[in-house]
Design a protein around this motif. Sequence first.
Motif, PDB file in Angstrom:
ATOM      1  N   GLU A   9       1.213  -0.987   0.410  1.00 42.96           N
ATOM      2  CA  GLU A   9      -0.274   0.435   0.155  1.00 42.96           C
ATOM      3  C   GLU A   9       0.819   1.518   0.268  1.00 42.96           C
ATOM      4  O   GLU A   9       2.040   1.537   0.816  1.00 42.96           O
ATOM      5  N   TRP A  11       1.307   5.842  -0.135  1.00 49.46           N
ATOM      6  CA  TRP A  11       0.082   6.917  -0.315  1.00 49.46           C
ATOM      7  C   TRP A  11       0.664   8.201  -1.409  1.00 49.46           C
ATOM      8  O   TRP A  11       1.870   7.885  -0.621  1.00 49.46           O
ATOM      9  N   GLU A  27      -5.016  12.090   2.040  1.00 50.89           N
ATOM     10  CA  GLU A  27      -4.050  10.924   1.071  1.00 50.89           C
ATOM     11  C   GLU A  27      -4.877  10.082   1.075  1.00 50.89           C
ATOM     12  O   GLU A  27      -5.660   9.424   1.539  1.00 50.89           O
ATOM     13  N   SER A  29      -4.176   5.868  -1.393  1.00 49.67           N
ATOM     14  CA  SER A  29      -4.033   4.877  -1.372  1.00 49.67           C
ATOM     15  C   SER A  29      -4.492   3.968  -2.412  1.00 49.67           C
ATOM     16  O   SER A  29      -4.721   4.645  -3.686  1.00 49.67           O
ATOM     17  N   ARG A  35      -7.520   8.529   3.620  1.00 54.02           N
ATOM     18  CA  ARG A  35      -7.463   9.060   5.110  1.00 54.02           C
ATOM     19  C   ARG A  35      -7.666  10.140   5.138  1.00 54.02           C
ATOM     20  O   ARG A  35      -6.175  10.877   3.940  1.00 54.02           O
TER      21      ARG A  35
END
Length: 253
Positions: A9, A11, A27, A29, A35
């Motif tokens: 993952e 970001w 952000e 991903s 998030r």
Amino acid sequence: MFVRGTSEEIWKPVKFAFEFTNDCRFEVSNLGRVRSFNKVADGRILNGSITEGYRVIRLKLYKPRDPDTQLSFDQLKEEISKLYKKRREKINNNDYSESIERVTKRLEMKKASLSKKLKKDLKSRTINHHFLIHRLVATYFLPKPKAGHTIVGHLDFDKMNNKLTNLKWMTTEENVIHQSKNPSVIAEKKWRKYTQKPRTKGAKLTSTQVIHIKKQLKRERPMKQIAKQFDISEMQVWRIKSGENWSRVTIPE
């Protein structure tokens, strides 16, 4: 650099084309998650809401206040501060040359005026911004082949699967072909064969209607209200706003 097909993952910060005063950042991903970071949340995952099967993040942001308006607020706050001080001094000194009630009344009027102006100011600076997570992921992680590739399709037809490996930029024609293989679309076509009820919702718009829609979008009218007025889906309104559909129709000068 993210390699398509890996599960790591990664970001990336979300950038905005406008300035806002909210003390926060976001952000996205490659695994289709968003998030937020602010004073109380350090990397909180945003689930958003669902619109026609697509996951959408809706934000309420605020434009900076212009200098003249800020000066007006500063002056009003200063007046309120002086009235508070004056009332306190009169009470402490038992000075009734000017009625304390009169000072208090002026103070309450100024406070009410400030409250009213703050509400009006906040409303005028509000930006109701939203984005579709699958398009956000594609924008930041998936290079667009050509300008004509304006639609982000889900390879497995699952609108909730917003991982990079499940997304692909498509032209309108490619998307039509892709959707023709969608099990849900195939099932709906079969269902339509056995019903006589006409489906009027989402009927084709006219150029004049699109111009009216774009004018209302420019005035920042909520897309939900526009969709209801023209009897179309919010997704159709969003695609008009983003330029996916009806990009050739512009607002007359």
